[in-house]
Motif scaffolding. Structure first.
Motif, PDB file in Angstrom:
ATOM      1  N   ASN A  87     -47.103  20.942 -21.912  1.00  0.00           N
ATOM      2  CA  ASN A  87     -46.400  22.211 -21.785  1.00  0.00           C
ATOM      3  C   ASN A  87     -46.231  22.477 -20.292  1.00  0.00           C
ATOM      4  OD1 ASN A  87     -46.386  22.751 -24.580  1.00  0.00           O
ATOM      5  ND2 ASN A  87     -48.470  23.551 -24.467  1.00  0.00           N
ATOM      6  N   LEU A  88     -45.304  23.327 -19.914  1.00  0.00           N
ATOM      7  CA  LEU A  88     -45.109  23.644 -18.496  1.00  0.00           C
ATOM      8  C   LEU A  88     -46.341  24.297 -17.885  1.00  0.00           C
ATOM      9  CD1 LEU A  88     -41.411  24.882 -18.474  1.00  0.00           C
ATOM     10  CD2 LEU A  88     -42.314  22.702 -17.658  1.00  0.00           C
ATOM     11  N   THR A  89     -47.163  24.941 -18.701  1.00  0.00           N
ATOM     12  CA  THR A  89     -48.369  25.605 -18.206  1.00  0.00           C
ATOM     13  C   THR A  89     -49.523  24.648 -17.940  1.00  0.00           C
ATOM     14  OG1 THR A  89     -48.954  26.070 -20.503  1.00  0.00           O
ATOM     15  CG2 THR A  89     -47.831  27.826 -19.279  1.00  0.00           C
ATOM     16  N   ALA A  90     -49.350  23.363 -18.215  1.00  0.00           N
ATOM     17  CA  ALA A  90     -50.421  22.390 -18.000  1.00  0.00           C
ATOM     18  C   ALA A  90     -50.695  22.148 -16.512  1.00  0.00           C
ATOM     19  CB  ALA A  90     -50.084  21.063 -18.689  1.00  0.00           C
ATOM     20  N   ASN A  91     -49.710  22.405 -15.657  1.00  0.00           N
ATOM     21  CA  ASN A  91     -49.875  22.276 -14.199  1.00  0.00           C
ATOM     22  C   ASN A  91     -50.277  20.874 -13.752  1.00  0.00           C
ATOM     23  OD1 ASN A  91     -49.313  25.041 -13.633  1.00  0.00           O
ATOM     24  ND2 ASN A  91     -51.373  25.537 -14.357  1.00  0.00           N
ATOM     25  N   VAL A  92     -49.765  19.858 -14.408  1.00  0.00           N
ATOM     26  CA  VAL A  92     -50.124  18.489 -14.035  1.00  0.00           C
ATOM     27  C   VAL A  92     -49.195  18.006 -12.927  1.00  0.00           C
ATOM     28  CG1 VAL A  92     -50.400  16.111 -14.834  1.00  0.00           C
ATOM     29  CG2 VAL A  92     -51.037  18.011 -16.327  1.00  0.00           C
ATOM     30  N   ILE A  93     -49.776  17.810 -11.773  1.00  0.00           N
ATOM     31  CA  ILE A  93     -49.076  17.226 -10.633  1.00  0.00           C
ATOM     32  C   ILE A  93     -50.099  16.378  -9.888  1.00  0.00           C
ATOM     33  CG2 ILE A  93     -49.450  19.229  -9.123  1.00  0.00           C
ATOM     34  CD1 ILE A  93     -46.628  18.594  -7.927  1.00  0.00           C
ATOM     35  N   PHE A  94     -49.685  15.216  -9.473  1.00  0.00           N
ATOM     36  CA  PHE A  94     -50.629  14.286  -8.854  1.00  0.00           C
ATOM     37  C   PHE A  94     -50.633  14.427  -7.339  1.00  0.00           C
ATOM     38  CE2 PHE A  94     -49.782  12.293 -12.993  1.00  0.00           C
ATOM     39  CZ  PHE A  94     -51.073  12.374 -13.486  1.00  0.00           C
ATOM     40  N   ASN A  95     -51.144  15.574  -6.874  1.00  0.00           N
ATOM     41  CA  ASN A  95     -51.314  15.788  -5.443  1.00  0.00           C
ATOM     42  C   ASN A  95     -52.788  15.704  -5.050  1.00  0.00           C
ATOM     43  OD1 ASN A  95     -52.243  18.129  -6.562  1.00  0.00           O
ATOM     44  ND2 ASN A  95     -50.911  19.502  -5.402  1.00  0.00           N
ATOM     45  N   GLN A  96     -53.627  15.322  -6.009  1.00  0.00           N
ATOM     46  CA  GLN A  96     -55.059  15.144  -5.795  1.00  0.00           C
ATOM     47  C   GLN A  96     -55.573  14.184  -6.863  1.00  0.00           C
ATOM     48  OE1 GLN A  96     -56.993  18.890  -6.594  1.00  0.00           O
ATOM     49  NE2 GLN A  96     -55.690  19.299  -8.343  1.00  0.00           N
ATOM     50  N   ALA A  97     -56.783  13.658  -6.668  1.00  0.00           N
ATOM     51  CA  ALA A  97     -57.385  12.799  -7.694  1.00  0.00           C
ATOM     52  C   ALA A  97     -57.591  13.632  -8.958  1.00  0.00           C
ATOM     53  CB  ALA A  97     -58.711  12.235  -7.209  1.00  0.00           C
ATOM     54  N   VAL A  98     -57.200  13.086 -10.096  1.00  0.00           N
ATOM     55  CA  VAL A  98     -57.315  13.798 -11.366  1.00  0.00           C
ATOM     56  C   VAL A  98     -58.260  13.025 -12.284  1.00  0.00           C
ATOM     57  CG1 VAL A  98     -56.065  14.609 -13.411  1.00  0.00           C
ATOM     58  CG2 VAL A  98     -54.984  14.741 -11.160  1.00  0.00           C
TER      59      VAL A  98
END
Length: 148
Positions: A87-98
């Motif tokens: 969903n858009l609310t998941a806030n998944v962006i790879f700008n840090q180690a996940v």
């Protein structure tokens, strides 16, 4: 087995992630109980076999969307496939180690294991508007072995 997605300079241009597939290949000396579609169980339960590790509401939440775990173990190469549609609310962006996923395999007694016997790939990723993220822009996956 712990899988962590580690961004590099190329992953920043992919923006917010809309969906992805992460595959963990494993040797014949281990197995994942069950085959095919596997259940999505409570990640806080220590007996849960597969758990996504980033699940903080308002931050990166890998559970915010559709989650599918699939064990492909009928013929080699064996693989645990994790398919996520966010969903858009998941806030998944790879700008840090996940911290991505924990998988608990059943091991054959007496078998020595090393992280080199496992693989981790991100064969598919799309951004939040459905555009394909190129392989160069996908985050590398790093595996670590851990005792239960």
């Amino acid at each position: 087995m712990i899988a962590t997605l580690i961004p590099d300079i190329n992953t920043f241009s992919s923006g917010t992630v809309g969906g992805m597939e992460v595959d963990i290949g494993y040797p014949a000396t281990v197995s994942m109980p069950g085959t095919g579609q596997l259940p999505v169980n409570d990640p806080s339960d220590p007996t849960t076999l597969i758990a996504l590790l980033s699940a903080t509401s308002g931050q990166i939440n890998l559970y915010d969307g559709l989650t599918n775990f699939f064990d492909s173990d009928t013929a080699e190469p064996f693989a645990l496939r994790t398919l996520l549609t966010f969903n858009l609310t998941a806030n998944v962006i790879f700008n840090q180690a996940v911290p991505f996923e924990r998988a608990r395999f059943t091991c054959t007694a007496g078998s020595a294991l090393s992280v080199a016997a496992f693989t981790c790939t991100v064969p598919q990723e799309v951004n939040s508007i459905g555009g394909v993220v190129t392989p160069e822009e996908r985050p590398p996956c790093v595996l670590t072995l851990a005792a239960p």
